[in-house]
Design a protein around this motif. Sequence first.
Motif, short mmCIF file in Angstrom:
data_model
loop_
_atom_site.label_atom_id
_atom_site.label_comp_id
_atom_site.label_asym_id
_atom_site.label_seq_id
_atom_site.Cartn_x
_atom_site.Cartn_y
_atom_site.Cartn_z
N GLU A 1 -25.02 4.59 43.97
CA GLU A 1 -24.97 5.52 42.83
C GLU A 1 -25.03 4.75 41.52
N ASP A 2 -25.94 5.15 40.66
CA ASP A 2 -26.07 4.54 39.35
C ASP A 2 -27.24 5.22 38.64
N VAL B 1 -34.75 6.08 48.14
CA VAL B 1 -33.33 6.23 47.85
C VAL B 1 -32.61 6.39 49.18
N LEU C 1 -27.47 9.95 41.99
CA LEU C 1 -28.30 8.94 41.34
C LEU C 1 -29.17 9.57 40.27
#
Length: 290
Positions: A54-55, A70, A78
Amino acid sequence: EAEFAVTASDMFTKRDKKTEYDNSAVRIQLNGSSATANSDKVQISDSTVTITEEDTYILSGTLDDGTIIVNADNSAKLHLIFDNVSINSNDSAAILVLSADKVIVTLASEQNRLSNGGIFTTIDDININAVLYSKEDLSLNGSGSLTINSPAGHGISCKDDLVLAGGTYTITAGNHGLDANDSIRLTASAISIEAGKDGIHAENADDVSLGFIYIADGTYKIHANDDGISAGAYLQIEDGNFDITTESVSPSSDTSGKGIKSTNSMQISTGSFTINSFDIRNMHFSTSNI
């Protein structure tokens, strides 16, 4: 049947519409046949880029034949920022979401492109069939644009909820332009679709209460060889500007060709509609102030 009590606030979350991001976000630079990133949250193998945590990720540059994957924890949210990005995959999805809770794509520039070369190869029993393919919730937004070319499949396909909450989209697809299992929710977007089958299609064979379409507003120009807009459950349009043309290249028993179609209920509150439909049957609205 649907009660049509939902509103835009029910259908769209703040996260769906989140466009702001910090320039300190992880940067992924695409360089033709390779890529670089400034974080170990990104794994790169030749032209395959895998995002694992997650970012927020800012993507720029070009991949001539590659995929952004992903594959994060199923609780991860995300945020992908498209900043002049162009990705082609000869035999798969340009963007492939395998695992996450939700992925948000923000169009931050006017020149973003995703395409496929006309072949989709199955990976781990996953029938990939779209240029932008997601097994999880997917939202797109922003003030920029995205051009999608998918000669052999869908433009965007989502196995959960698909949201477009801003941006300009030009989609050419051999199959459906927009496709989702659970729902398609559209607002504040300008969408142009050339589709070999349905322009916008939502259907869930396992749950007849899902596969619905909700359109709050926006501009839609659709040219489809089957239905313009097709909901497997219910369809709700609150407003919008619609220019829909359907036609059949080779008429057959499995060709529908309706402008706007809902298997269950349909409510249209207001809007502007120009419909040139190959099949004019069932071209009626349950509730309409047109």
